[in-house]
Motif scaffolding. Structure first.
Motif, mmCIF file in Angstrom:
data_model
loop_
_atom_site.group_PDB
_atom_site.id
_atom_site.type_symbol
_atom_site.label_atom_id
_atom_site.label_comp_id
_atom_site.label_asym_id
_atom_site.label_seq_id
_atom_site.Cartn_x
_atom_site.Cartn_y
_atom_site.Cartn_z
ATOM 1 N N ILE A 82 -10.870 15.459 -2.293
ATOM 2 C CA ILE A 82 -9.772 16.384 -2.066
ATOM 3 C C ILE A 82 -8.456 15.636 -2.282
ATOM 4 N N LYS A 83 -7.416 16.377 -2.534
ATOM 5 C CA LYS A 83 -6.112 15.754 -2.712
ATOM 6 C C LYS A 83 -5.650 15.108 -1.408
ATOM 7 N N GLY A 84 -5.088 13.912 -1.526
ATOM 8 C CA GLY A 84 -4.605 13.218 -0.342
ATOM 9 C C GLY A 84 -3.552 14.001 0.407
ATOM 10 N N VAL A 85 -2.690 14.712 -0.315
ATOM 11 C CA VAL A 85 -1.626 15.472 0.356
ATOM 12 C C VAL A 85 -2.203 16.624 1.168
ATOM 13 N N VAL A 86 -3.328 17.162 0.715
ATOM 14 C CA VAL A 86 -3.988 18.242 1.465
ATOM 15 C C VAL A 86 -4.553 17.689 2.767
ATOM 16 N N ALA A 87 -5.169 16.512 2.693
ATOM 17 C CA ALA A 87 -5.729 15.885 3.890
ATOM 18 C C ALA A 87 -4.628 15.541 4.891
ATOM 19 N N LEU A 88 -3.487 15.096 4.412
ATOM 20 C CA LEU A 88 -2.384 14.765 5.317
ATOM 21 C C LEU A 88 -1.810 16.011 5.980
ATOM 22 N N ASP A 91 -2.969 2.738 12.217
ATOM 23 C CA ASP A 91 -3.830 3.006 11.069
ATOM 24 C C ASP A 91 -3.356 4.226 10.278
ATOM 25 N N LEU A 92 -2.965 5.297 10.977
ATOM 26 C CA LEU A 92 -2.574 6.531 10.293
ATOM 27 C C LEU A 92 -1.330 6.340 9.433
ATOM 28 N N ASN A 93 -0.402 5.492 9.856
ATOM 29 C CA ASN A 93 0.782 5.238 9.039
ATOM 30 C C ASN A 93 0.395 4.714 7.653
ATOM 31 N N THR A 94 -0.615 3.848 7.610
ATOM 32 C CA THR A 94 -1.046 3.314 6.318
ATOM 33 C C THR A 94 -1.825 4.352 5.524
ATOM 34 N N TYR A 95 -2.698 5.123 6.190
ATOM 35 C CA TYR A 95 -3.398 6.191 5.472
ATOM 36 C C TYR A 95 -2.391 7.149 4.829
ATOM 37 N N ALA A 96 -1.316 7.442 5.566
ATOM 38 C CA ALA A 96 -0.319 8.390 5.071
ATOM 39 C C ALA A 96 0.439 7.840 3.871
ATOM 40 N N ALA A 97 0.480 6.518 3.739
ATOM 41 C CA ALA A 97 1.131 5.915 2.581
ATOM 42 C C ALA A 97 0.204 5.856 1.375
ATOM 43 N N VAL A 98 -1.102 5.668 1.624
ATOM 44 C CA VAL A 98 -2.069 5.566 0.529
ATOM 45 C C VAL A 98 -2.482 6.943 0.007
ATOM 46 N N ALA A 99 -2.760 7.878 0.901
ATOM 47 C CA ALA A 99 -3.352 9.166 0.524
ATOM 48 C C ALA A 99 -2.583 9.929 -0.553
ATOM 49 N N PRO A 100 -1.234 9.991 -0.513
ATOM 50 C CA PRO A 100 -0.519 10.769 -1.531
ATOM 51 C C PRO A 100 -0.626 10.188 -2.940
ATOM 52 N N GLN A 130 -6.545 11.107 -4.759
ATOM 53 C CA GLN A 130 -7.516 11.897 -4.031
ATOM 54 C C GLN A 130 -8.234 11.045 -2.982
ATOM 55 N N ILE A 131 -8.995 11.723 -2.119
ATOM 56 C CA ILE A 131 -9.797 11.037 -1.107
ATOM 57 C C ILE A 131 -11.232 11.514 -1.241
ATOM 58 N N ALA A 132 -12.158 10.569 -1.351
ATOM 59 C CA ALA A 132 -13.583 10.903 -1.377
ATOM 60 C C ALA A 132 -14.086 11.006 0.056
ATOM 61 N N LEU A 133 -14.732 12.108 0.380
ATOM 62 C CA LEU A 133 -15.170 12.368 1.750
ATOM 63 C C LEU A 133 -16.691 12.238 1.874
ATOM 64 N N ARG A 134 -17.114 11.735 3.018
ATOM 65 C CA ARG A 134 -18.542 11.638 3.333
ATOM 66 C C ARG A 134 -18.729 12.140 4.761
ATOM 67 N N HIS A 135 -19.412 13.256 4.902
ATOM 68 C CA HIS A 135 -19.600 13.851 6.223
ATOM 69 C C HIS A 135 -20.871 13.310 6.873
ATOM 70 N N GLU A 136 -20.865 12.012 7.057
ATOM 71 C CA GLU A 136 -21.904 11.318 7.816
ATOM 72 C C GLU A 136 -21.280 10.039 8.349
ATOM 73 N N SER A 137 -21.851 9.508 9.397
ATOM 74 C CA SER A 137 -21.260 8.337 10.053
ATOM 75 C C SER A 137 -21.622 7.053 9.316
ATOM 76 N N VAL A 138 -20.595 6.235 9.072
ATOM 77 C CA VAL A 138 -20.828 4.940 8.419
ATOM 78 C C VAL A 138 -20.670 3.783 9.405
ATOM 79 N N GLY A 139 -20.377 4.101 10.652
ATOM 80 C CA GLY A 139 -20.200 3.058 11.647
ATOM 81 C C GLY A 139 -19.874 3.667 12.988
ATOM 82 N N ALA A 140 -19.443 2.805 13.912
ATOM 83 C CA ALA A 140 -19.163 3.283 15.259
ATOM 84 C C ALA A 140 -17.923 2.606 15.818
#
Length: 273
Positions: free
Chosen positions: A141-147, A186-195, A198-208
């Motif tokens: 999905i587009k990074g701007v949509v995720a933000l 962390d979110l400040n950096t995501y907000a700088a990278v995402a725009p 796009q962002i590839a999404l995985r709806h399963e857990s990769v860690g804890a």
């Protein structure tokens, strides 16, 4: 496809006793082409030796180094094509790197891969499963949509760094990590990278993500409402959300703050923290 080099970077301060569990989880990765880097502010707890024994390149940082600076030092040392930062209390599951490298290779326009994660207690017991990516469907999905969804949701839908894998060049281009608003480090950096794509999404857990009495996010949880509001204000200044989005953002931050406070209170009463 070939296996590109992946940098696993771990900022550390008073890493014990949970650091050993993280190191073990990294050693169990099915993906093998990794470089291991840790930036460590010495605290006399043996963290440096644990990391060196596990094959990490250890960068010692001065006493008083901030969390953001430690994260930035670790990130800037990465030389791989992809980078994952993992905090010292958390763990990643054996397929984490393999699956998210695959996500980025199959989606060349994606600037980062984001997945869900579980929440565990101080003993490693799973409290909540498959958290994160609230309201996001499809991939990429587009990074701007995720933000925008993050803004209206009133919380960090990407989760902690353990759930995200970045293209190193782009991650470094937005350095440093910023802790002027600590809960949004962390979110400040995501907000700088995402725009940037796009962002590839995985709806399963990769860690804890681990919650414990020592957890930094637990300690600053009381500041969540104000810091979330500040992030939303900063977002709105440059993205000009409409009236309905502003109303959703206001409601969202109050709901998410209430849920978080209730969860920590419940876990505390259960003796989990």
């Amino acid at each position: 496809m070939s296996e590109p080099l992946v940098s696993i970077v771990v900022p550390v301060y008073k890493g014990m006793p949970y650091l050993s569990a993280l190191v073990d989880s990294i050693s169990q990765q099915t993906y093998r082409n990794m470089e291991l880097i840790a930036s460590v502010t010495p605290a006399g707890d043996g963290s440096e030796q644990v990391l060196r024994n596990a094959g990490f390149a250890v960068i010692e940082t001065p006493v008083g180094t901030t969390a953001a600076d430690n994260w930035t030092i670790a990130t800037n040392a990465a030389t791989g094509e992809f980078t994952k930062l993992v905090c010292q209390d958390d763990v990643i599951y054996p397929q984490a790197i393999s699956s998210q490298v695959e996500d980025l290779q199959h989606n060349p326009e994606a600037v980062m891969a984001s997945a869900q994660r579980d929440i565990i207690d101080s003993l490693g017991r799973v409290l909540f499963r498959h958290r994160g990516l609230a309201g996001l469907t499809g991939s990429p999905i587009k990074g701007v949509v995720a933000l925008r969804r993050t803004y209206t949701y009133g919380g960090n839908i990407f989760g902690e760094p353990l759930a995200n894998l970045f293209r190193t060049e782009l991650l470094k281009s937005v350095m440093p990590w910023r802790d002027d608003n600590p809960l949004m480090l962390d979110l400040n950096t995501y907000a700088a990278v995402a725009p940037l794509g796009q962002i590839a999404l995985r709806h399963e857990s990769v860690g804890a993500f681990r919650v414990s009495a020592q957890s930094w996010s637990t300690q600053i949880g009381r500041q969540q409402l104000q810091q979330t509001k500040q992030w939303q204000v900063d977002y709105a200044e440059f993205n000009f959300p409409g009236r309905m989005d502003r109303m959703r953002a206001l409601l969202g931050r109050h709901i998410q703050t209430s849920i978080r406070r209730a969860a920590y209170t419940y876990l505390s009463l259960r003796g989990v923290l």
